[in-house]
Design a protein around this motif. Structure first.
Motif, PDB file in Angstrom:
ATOM      1  N   ILE A 159       0.485  -1.444   0.136  1.00 21.96           N
ATOM      2  CA  ILE A 159      -0.126   0.117   0.419  1.00 21.96           C
ATOM      3  C   ILE A 159       0.622   1.493   0.037  1.00 21.96           C
ATOM      4  N   CYS A 160       0.872   1.749  -0.627  1.00 24.90           N
ATOM      5  CA  CYS A 160       1.513   3.112  -1.264  1.00 24.90           C
ATOM      6  C   CYS A 160       0.987   4.397  -0.305  1.00 24.90           C
ATOM      7  N   ALA A 161       1.945   5.055   0.268  1.00 23.28           N
ATOM      8  CA  ALA A 161       1.469   6.381   1.619  1.00 23.28           C
ATOM      9  C   ALA A 161       0.376   7.046   0.073  1.00 23.28           C
ATOM     10  N   LEU A 162       1.212   7.250  -0.885  1.00 18.84           N
ATOM     11  CA  LEU A 162       1.080   8.227  -1.833  1.00 18.84           C
ATOM     12  C   LEU A 162      -0.584   8.427  -2.519  1.00 18.84           C
ATOM     13  N   HIS A 163      -0.389   6.724  -2.479  1.00 18.95           N
ATOM     14  CA  HIS A 163      -1.832   6.798  -3.363  1.00 18.95           C
ATOM     15  C   HIS A 163      -2.308   4.931  -2.419  1.00 18.95           C
ATOM     16  N   PRO A 164      -2.874   5.346  -1.257  1.00 21.98           N
ATOM     17  CA  PRO A 164      -3.588   4.016  -0.773  1.00 21.98           C
ATOM     18  C   PRO A 164      -4.681   3.680  -0.602  1.00 21.98           C
ATOM     19  N   SER A 165      -5.681   4.038  -2.338  1.00 21.23           N
ATOM     20  CA  SER A 165      -6.463   3.423  -1.863  1.00 21.23           C
ATOM     21  C   SER A 165      -7.045   2.049  -2.579  1.00 21.23           C
ATOM     22  N   LYS A 166      -5.779   0.911  -3.589  1.00 24.08           N
ATOM     23  CA  LYS A 166      -5.814   0.274  -4.030  1.00 24.08           C
ATOM     24  C   LYS A 166      -3.590  -0.141  -3.807  1.00 24.08           C
TER      25      LYS A 166
END
Length: 315
Positions: free
Chosen positions: A68-75
């Motif tokens: 899970i990316c902290a900058l792109h947490p949606s998926k």
């Protein structure tokens, strides 16, 4: 540190786009794991190309991780890492840290001094591990500084300094069978990067009276400057592409070709559109000013006639 060796996502299919993004994410994760969060600040697409290129050439086995990316947490995202990722991350830090130090020495920029200090221990560790590459960067910055001080006018010679440095960095394994071809590819890509950077900064450098090797060429060939610039850049990438095509790369070859034949031009096209829009805006403003001046001139003429008529009547 350059930002010109990008991919053209519009011309990638869905699978290739996902693979490319996963190598980008992999480089980001390795920078964080090896150098902390400060390492992630150095992430760029130029080194992602190097990862994809070396992975394809040596057919390296990837380790894939979902996260899970902290900058792109949606998926969840996928990161691909291998030995080339670690090498590219090290070169990223080596280039950036040396550049921070050079900026501090040249301009006394305290932010760059702080950044150089942050990466000092990392730089020393990488320098011991890759002495050949570190020497190439140090010699490059020294020779470039000398060329700028002497106001070198030979475009090919100055751009070649970046080419020689990047060519050395592209050689991952010394005395490897593919070393000469990788050096050639990196050499012409380095020249392209330097010329693109000079092309982008020419207006700013003229305004600030800074060295730019393209300024003299622009002055001497003002009418044909854009044509000459495009031809030079095209020539550099043509030679770069020739070297790539001589390498036995099948894995991820489509992604590499996308970058070499299309992606590297996205920044140039953006700059050209921006410049043309600026020129069009200026032309409209000039026409508006000229039209207003003509209107003022006509009004002044009519007023002069009225004054002249009144003078005659008074006499």
């Amino acid at each position: 540190m350059f930002g010109y060796i990008n991919v053209n996502r519009e011309k990638l299919n869905a699978d290739e786009s996902g693979i490319y993004q996963s190598y980008y994410c992999g480089l980001c994760r390795v920078l964080k794991e090896e150098f902390g969060r400060k390492g992630q600040m150095l992430l760029n697409y130029d080194m992602t190309f190097l990862v994809v290129l070396l992975t394809g050439l040596y057919e390296l086995e990837d380790e894939q991780t979902e996260f899970i990316c902290a900058l792109h947490p949606s998926k969840k995202r996928t990161a691909r890492c291998n030995q080339a990722t670690a090498y590219a991350a090290a070169m990223n830090v080596l280039l950036s840290a040396k550049n921070f130090e050079d900026d501090w020495n040249d301009n006394r920029a305290y932010t760059k001094k702080a950044m150089a200090q942050m990466f000092k221990k990392d730089y020393e560790r990488i320098r011991r591990q890759y002495p050949r590459q570190e020497r190439a960067i140090a010699e490059y910055l020294s020779r470039l500084e000398q060329a700028e001080k002497c106001q070198e006018r030979n475009v090919d010679a100055v751009a070649g300094l970046t080419g020689e440095m990047l060519g050395e960095l592209f050689i991952w394994k010394k005395d490897d069978i593919w070393a000469d071809e990788l050096r050639c590819l990196g050499f012409y890509m380095g020249k392209f990067i330097y010329l693109m950077d000079a092309y982008e900064d020419i207006t700013k450098d003229e305004k600030n009276n800074c060295y730019n090797v393209l300024k003299l060429m622009q002055q001497e060939t003002e009418q044909d400057f854009e044509t000459f610039s495009r031809l030079m850049l095209t020539s550099m990438m043509a030679e770069c592409a020739k070297s790539f095509e001589r390498l036995p790369i099948l894995l991820h070859a489509g992604i590499c070709r996308n970058i070499l034949y299309s992606g590297v031009w996205t920044r140039y096209e953006y700059l050209r559109k921006k410049k043309l829009a600026k020129e069009e805006k200026k032309n409209k403003a000039d026409k508006k000013t000229a039209s207003r001046d003509r209107g003022i001139s006509k009004t002044a003429g009519r007023n002069m006639k009225k004054i002249s008529g009144k003078s005659k009547a008074a006499r």
